[in-house]
Design a protein around this motif. Structure first.
Motif, mmCIF file in Angstrom:
data_model
loop_
_atom_site.group_PDB
_atom_site.id
_atom_site.type_symbol
_atom_site.label_atom_id
_atom_site.label_comp_id
_atom_site.label_asym_id
_atom_site.label_seq_id
_atom_site.Cartn_x
_atom_site.Cartn_y
_atom_site.Cartn_z
ATOM 1 N N LEU A 1 0.855 -1.177 -0.019
ATOM 2 C CA LEU A 1 -0.140 -0.183 -0.018
ATOM 3 C C LEU A 1 0.948 1.382 -0.061
ATOM 4 O O LEU A 1 0.334 2.384 -0.325
ATOM 5 C CB LEU A 1 -1.129 0.095 1.213
ATOM 6 C CG LEU A 1 -2.062 -0.901 0.906
ATOM 7 C CD1 LEU A 1 -2.873 -1.061 2.384
ATOM 8 C CD2 LEU A 1 -3.127 -0.491 -0.104
ATOM 9 N N GLN A 2 2.238 1.147 0.233
ATOM 10 C CA GLN A 2 2.902 2.167 0.271
ATOM 11 C C GLN A 2 3.240 2.543 -1.231
ATOM 12 O O GLN A 2 3.576 3.640 -1.452
ATOM 13 C CB GLN A 2 4.383 1.808 0.942
ATOM 14 C CG GLN A 2 4.422 1.636 2.189
ATOM 15 C CD GLN A 2 3.921 2.597 3.330
ATOM 16 O OE1 GLN A 2 4.180 4.017 3.032
ATOM 17 N NE2 GLN A 2 2.747 2.468 3.996
ATOM 18 N N PHE A 3 3.186 1.750 -2.265
ATOM 19 C CA PHE A 3 2.997 1.937 -3.433
ATOM 20 C C PHE A 3 2.140 3.008 -3.663
ATOM 21 O O PHE A 3 2.060 3.949 -4.807
ATOM 22 C CB PHE A 3 3.040 0.690 -4.438
ATOM 23 C CG PHE A 3 4.267 -0.133 -4.353
ATOM 24 C CD1 PHE A 3 5.059 -0.206 -5.523
ATOM 25 C CD2 PHE A 3 4.768 -0.772 -3.243
ATOM 26 C CE1 PHE A 3 6.234 -1.035 -5.478
ATOM 27 C CE2 PHE A 3 5.730 -1.738 -3.547
ATOM 28 C CZ PHE A 3 6.338 -1.698 -4.374
ATOM 29 N N LEU A 4 0.839 2.932 -3.267
ATOM 30 C CA LEU A 4 -0.493 4.031 -3.418
ATOM 31 C C LEU A 4 0.029 5.324 -3.165
ATOM 32 O O LEU A 4 -0.316 6.156 -3.784
ATOM 33 C CB LEU A 4 -1.507 3.484 -2.649
ATOM 34 C CG LEU A 4 -2.432 2.578 -3.438
ATOM 35 C CD1 LEU A 4 -3.671 2.444 -2.296
ATOM 36 C CD2 LEU A 4 -3.012 3.063 -4.599
ATOM 37 N N THR A 5 1.110 5.383 -2.098
ATOM 38 C CA THR A 5 1.636 6.847 -1.547
ATOM 39 C C THR A 5 2.229 7.292 -2.751
ATOM 40 O O THR A 5 2.219 8.541 -3.292
ATOM 41 C CB THR A 5 2.430 6.683 -0.687
ATOM 42 O OG1 THR A 5 1.629 6.023 0.691
ATOM 43 C CG2 THR A 5 2.868 8.252 -0.106
ATOM 44 N N LEU A 6 3.223 6.253 -3.527
ATOM 45 C CA LEU A 6 4.034 6.894 -4.645
ATOM 46 C C LEU A 6 3.212 7.094 -5.926
ATOM 47 O O LEU A 6 3.487 8.178 -6.544
ATOM 48 C CB LEU A 6 4.836 5.656 -5.113
ATOM 49 C CG LEU A 6 6.132 5.060 -3.948
ATOM 50 C CD1 LEU A 6 6.815 3.974 -4.454
ATOM 51 C CD2 LEU A 6 7.181 6.357 -3.673
ATOM 52 N N ILE A 7 2.203 6.403 -6.245
ATOM 53 C CA ILE A 7 1.335 6.904 -7.068
ATOM 54 C C ILE A 7 0.722 8.179 -6.749
ATOM 55 O O ILE A 7 0.617 8.947 -8.016
ATOM 56 C CB ILE A 7 -0.143 5.767 -7.191
ATOM 57 C CG1 ILE A 7 0.549 4.409 -7.609
ATOM 58 C CG2 ILE A 7 -0.930 6.233 -8.051
ATOM 59 C CD1 ILE A 7 -0.173 3.400 -7.601
ATOM 60 N N SER A 8 0.289 8.403 -5.605
ATOM 61 C CA SER A 8 -0.396 9.943 -5.380
ATOM 62 C C SER A 8 0.590 11.092 -5.570
ATOM 63 O O SER A 8 0.188 12.149 -5.936
ATOM 64 C CB SER A 8 -0.911 9.778 -3.946
ATOM 65 O OG SER A 8 -0.158 9.792 -2.919
ATOM 66 N N LEU A 9 1.854 10.908 -5.409
ATOM 67 C CA LEU A 9 2.794 11.974 -5.749
ATOM 68 C C LEU A 9 2.387 12.367 -7.156
ATOM 69 O O LEU A 9 2.493 13.836 -7.216
ATOM 70 C CB LEU A 9 4.129 11.189 -5.607
ATOM 71 C CG LEU A 9 4.708 11.075 -4.141
ATOM 72 C CD1 LEU A 9 6.049 10.475 -4.306
ATOM 73 C CD2 LEU A 9 4.611 12.147 -3.219
ATOM 74 N N GLY A 10 2.504 11.868 -8.132
ATOM 75 C CA GLY A 10 2.257 12.216 -9.319
ATOM 76 C C GLY A 10 0.786 12.544 -9.887
ATOM 77 O O GLY A 10 0.560 13.646 -10.166
ATOM 78 N N LEU A 11 -0.043 11.626 -9.422
ATOM 79 C CA LEU A 11 -1.376 11.783 -9.968
ATOM 80 C C LEU A 11 -2.072 13.083 -9.251
ATOM 81 O O LEU A 11 -3.167 13.520 -9.755
ATOM 82 C CB LEU A 11 -2.223 10.541 -9.696
ATOM 83 C CG LEU A 11 -1.595 9.293 -10.476
ATOM 84 C CD1 LEU A 11 -2.604 8.204 -10.423
ATOM 85 C CD2 LEU A 11 -1.514 9.718 -12.057
ATOM 86 N N ASP A 12 -1.759 13.091 -7.763
ATOM 87 C CA ASP A 12 -2.302 14.198 -7.285
ATOM 88 C C ASP A 12 -1.960 15.594 -7.747
ATOM 89 O O ASP A 12 -2.605 16.605 -7.736
ATOM 90 C CB ASP A 12 -2.092 14.320 -5.742
ATOM 91 C CG ASP A 12 -2.856 13.371 -4.840
ATOM 92 O OD1 ASP A 12 -3.869 12.971 -5.303
ATOM 93 O OD2 ASP A 12 -2.439 13.334 -3.659
ATOM 94 N N GLY A 13 -0.797 15.765 -8.103
ATOM 95 C CA GLY A 13 -0.301 17.007 -8.957
ATOM 96 C C GLY A 13 -1.197 17.250 -10.277
ATOM 97 O O GLY A 13 -1.739 18.358 -10.253
ATOM 98 N N VAL A 14 -1.530 16.191 -11.040
ATOM 99 C CA VAL A 14 -2.311 16.410 -12.261
ATOM 100 C C VAL A 14 -3.655 16.917 -11.924
ATOM 101 O O VAL A 14 -4.597 17.632 -12.294
ATOM 102 C CB VAL A 14 -2.213 15.132 -13.218
ATOM 103 C CG1 VAL A 14 -3.368 15.345 -14.150
ATOM 104 C CG2 VAL A 14 -1.019 14.709 -13.546
ATOM 105 N N ALA A 15 -4.231 16.106 -10.799
ATOM 106 C CA ALA A 15 -5.531 16.492 -10.151
ATOM 107 C C ALA A 15 -5.603 17.731 -9.560
ATOM 108 O O ALA A 15 -6.703 18.695 -9.887
ATOM 109 C CB ALA A 15 -5.987 15.382 -9.053
ATOM 110 N N TYR A 16 -4.575 18.142 -8.877
ATOM 111 C CA TYR A 16 -4.545 19.919 -8.447
ATOM 112 C C TYR A 16 -4.852 20.789 -9.565
ATOM 113 O O TYR A 16 -5.564 21.788 -9.549
ATOM 114 C CB TYR A 16 -3.245 20.250 -7.961
ATOM 115 C CG TYR A 16 -3.136 19.489 -6.363
ATOM 116 C CD1 TYR A 16 -4.176 19.436 -5.585
ATOM 117 C CD2 TYR A 16 -1.918 18.951 -5.731
ATOM 118 C CE1 TYR A 16 -4.179 18.583 -4.208
ATOM 119 C CE2 TYR A 16 -1.692 18.535 -4.550
ATOM 120 C CZ TYR A 16 -2.846 18.190 -3.850
ATOM 121 O OH TYR A 16 -2.948 17.724 -2.766
ATOM 122 N N SER A 17 -3.893 20.438 -10.731
ATOM 123 C CA SER A 17 -4.041 21.160 -12.101
ATOM 124 C C SER A 17 -5.464 21.233 -12.542
ATOM 125 O O SER A 17 -5.954 22.243 -13.035
ATOM 126 C CB SER A 17 -3.017 20.725 -13.031
ATOM 127 O OG SER A 17 -1.803 20.811 -12.659
#
Length: 425
Positions: free
Chosen positions: A261-277
Motif C-alpha cells: 500500500l506504500q506504492f499507493l503513496t508513490l502513485i499519489s505523488l504524481g497523480l495528485d499533482g495532475v488532479a490539483y491542476s
C-alpha cells in the motif's frame, strides 16, 4: 498544467522527507516510549486533520471559479467564509479534545506511561487545530488562484519550522514528547500567518474589504464540505477495511499489504499533482463560462494522468521487488509481497481515472456527484467483490481494491458525461 502540478509534487515529496527527520530526532532519545507516544499521537491528530481536507478541496474549486470570472469580491467572500468555517471547526476540535482521548484508548492498546505521554502530545497538538484548519483553506485559495509556488513554500515552511523546533526543543532543551508537540504547534501557527500574508497579497485584502457573514453562504459551504467529508470517510473506510480483512488471514498478510500500500503513496505523488491542476484550470474555465477551455484542460490532464499511470506501471513491473526490499528486510514479508506485486503494477492504470476526475469534480464544485459516485463504488462494487472473493484469500482483497478504483473512475466518467458538467452555460 505543469506550473501547478510540479510545485505540488515537490510539496508532496518534501513533507514526508522532513517528517522522516522529525521521527529520526525523537527516535534517537534513549527510551523507545517517546517515539511510540509521538507516533501514536501523531496518528490520531493526522487522522482528524486528514478528514478536514475537504476545507482545501471546496475552497480550491470555488476560488478557481471566481478567479475565472475575475470576480475579486467573490474570491474574498469564499476566503472569508472558508476561514470562518475553518476557525469554528478548529475551535470545536480543541473544545472536544478531552472527550476524544477515552475513545482513542478503546481502539488502541497502550500501557499507563505510554497513555500519559500520548495524551500530553495530543492535548498540546490540538492547540494548533485552528491554525491547521486555516492553513488548509489558504492552500485552497493559493491553488485556486494558480499560485502553486506559494502553496509549495507554505507546505515546505511548515515542515522545516517543525524540524528546527524539534532540534531546539527536543535536543537543546530536552523536552522529549512535549517538545515534539510544541514544535509542530509553533510550525502550524507560523504557517497560518505566512499563508495569510500570501492570501492578503493576492486578494488585496484590507480590513474594509472583509464581507459580512452570510447564513445562506455558510449553509452552501457546509453542504459542499459535508458531501466531500462523506466521500473521504467512505474512501478511508474502504482502505481500513482492507487491512482489517487481511488481519483475519494472518499477520504476515497484514505486513505484506502494508508494504504494497506504500506504492499507493508513490502513485499519489504524481497523480495528485495532475488532479490539483485539473481543479484550478477547470474551475477557472467554469468561472469564465468557457466550455471549450474546460474540455481542452480535461484532455490535457487526462493525457498526462495516463502518461504517469503507464510510467508507474512500468517502474513497478521493473523495480517493484527492489522497492519492496527498500521498505522491509524481513524475508517472509518480501516473499509474500512479491506474490501480490502484479496487482500493484495494474493499479495505476485502473486508479488514475478516479484521481483525475476527483480534480474535475472539485473544479466544478460537483460535491454531491463526488459523494454519490464514491458511495456507488463502495457499496455496489467494493463490498460485494470483497465478500464474494473470500475464497481467493489475499488475492480477493486486491481484486476488490482494483475493482473499487476502476468503478470510481467509470461512475465519475458516466456522471460527467450524463450531467454535462463541463457544459458551462
Amino acid at each position: 498544467m505543469f506550473a501547478i502540478a510540479l510545485p505540488m509534487v515537490v510539496s508532496n515529496i518534501a513533507a514526508p522527507l522532513l517528517g522522516l527527520v522529525d521521527t529520526a530526532i525523537i527516535g534517537h532519545l534513549p527510551d523507545a516510549i517517546y517515539l511510540s507516544a509521538v507516533a501514536l499521537g501523531a496518528m490520531v491528530v493526522s487522522f482528524i486533520y486528514l478528514l478536514a481536507v475537504f476545507l482545501r478541496m471546496s475552497t480550491t474549486g470555488l476560488i478557481a471559479q471566481a478567479f475565472g470570472a475575475q470576480d475579486i469580491k467573490a474570491q474574498r467572500q469564499v476566503f472569508f467564509d472558508g476561514a470562518l468555517f475553518a476557525l469554528v471547526l478548529g475551535l470545536g476540535v480543541l473544545a472536544l479534545s478531552p472527550f476524544l482521548l477515552p475513545l482513542v484508548w478503546h481502539v488502541v492498546e497502550a500501557s499507563g506511561p505510554l497513555q500519559e505521554l500520548t495524551a500530553r502530545y495530543i492535548q498540546i497538538r490540538f492547540w494548533g487545530a485552528p491554525a491547521a484548519m486555516l492553513t488548509l483553506v489558504m492552500l485552497g485559495v493559493l491553488l485556486g488562484l494558480q499560485k502553486a509556488r506559494h502553496a509549495m513554500i507554505l507546505v515546505i515552511a511548515t515542515n522545516a519550522i517543525n524540524v528546527v523546533g524539534d532540534v531546539v526543543l527536543i535536543i537543546g532543551l530536552d523536552m522529549n514528547v512535549t517538545g515534539a508537540a510544541l514544535a509542530t504547534v509553533l510550525a502550524e501557527w507560523v504557517s497560518a500567518g505566512l499563508g495569510l500574508y500570501f492570501v492578503a497579497q493576492h486578494l488585496g485584502l484590507r480590513r474594509k474589504d472583509f464581507p459580512k457573514a452570510s447564513l445562506s453562504r455558510l449553509r452552501a459551504m457546509f453542504q459542499l464540505n459535508r458531501d466531500i467529508f462523506i466521500r473521504s470517510i467512505l474512501l478511508h473506510a474502504c482502505m481500513a477495511l482492507m487491512t482489517i480483512w487481511a488481519s483475519y488471514q494472518g499477520q504476515l498478510y497484514v505486513a505484506a499489504n502494508a508494504v504494497l500500500l506504500q506504492f499507493l503513496t508513490l502513485i499519489s505523488l504524481g497523480l495528485d499533482g495532475v488532479a490539483y491542476s485539473a481543479e484550478a484550470l477547470i474551475g477557472e474555465s467554469k468561472g469564465k463560462k468557457d466550455s471549450q477551455a474546460g474540455r481542452v484542460w480535461l484532455r490535457v490532464c487526462l493525457f498526462w494522468s495516463g502518461v504517469f499511470a503507464v510510467a508507474y506501471a512500468l517502474v513497478f513491473a521493473l523495480f517493484g521487488s527492489a522497492i519492496i526490499q527498500l521498505i522491509t528486510d524481513i524475508p517472509e514479508v518480501i516473499a509474500t509481497a512479491r506474490v501480490y506485486l502484479p496487482w500493484v503494477v495494474l493499479l495505476p492504470l485502473l486508479a488514475h481515472w478516479s484521481y483525475l476526475f476527483d480534480g474535475v469534480f472539485i473544479g466544478v464544485s460537483a460535491s454531491t456527484a463526488m459523494r454519490n459516485t464514491m458511495a456507488t463504488a463502495a457499496f455496489c462494487v467494493y463490498l460485494p467483490v470483497l465478500w464474494l472473493s473470500q475464497e481467493l484469500g489475499n488475492h480477493g482483497l486486491w481484486l476488490a481494491l482494483s475493482c473499487f478504483m476502476l468503478a470510481r473512475g467509470v461512475a465519475q466518467a458516466w456522471v460527467l458525461k450524463r450531467r454535462q458538467l463541463l457544459q458551462f452555460a
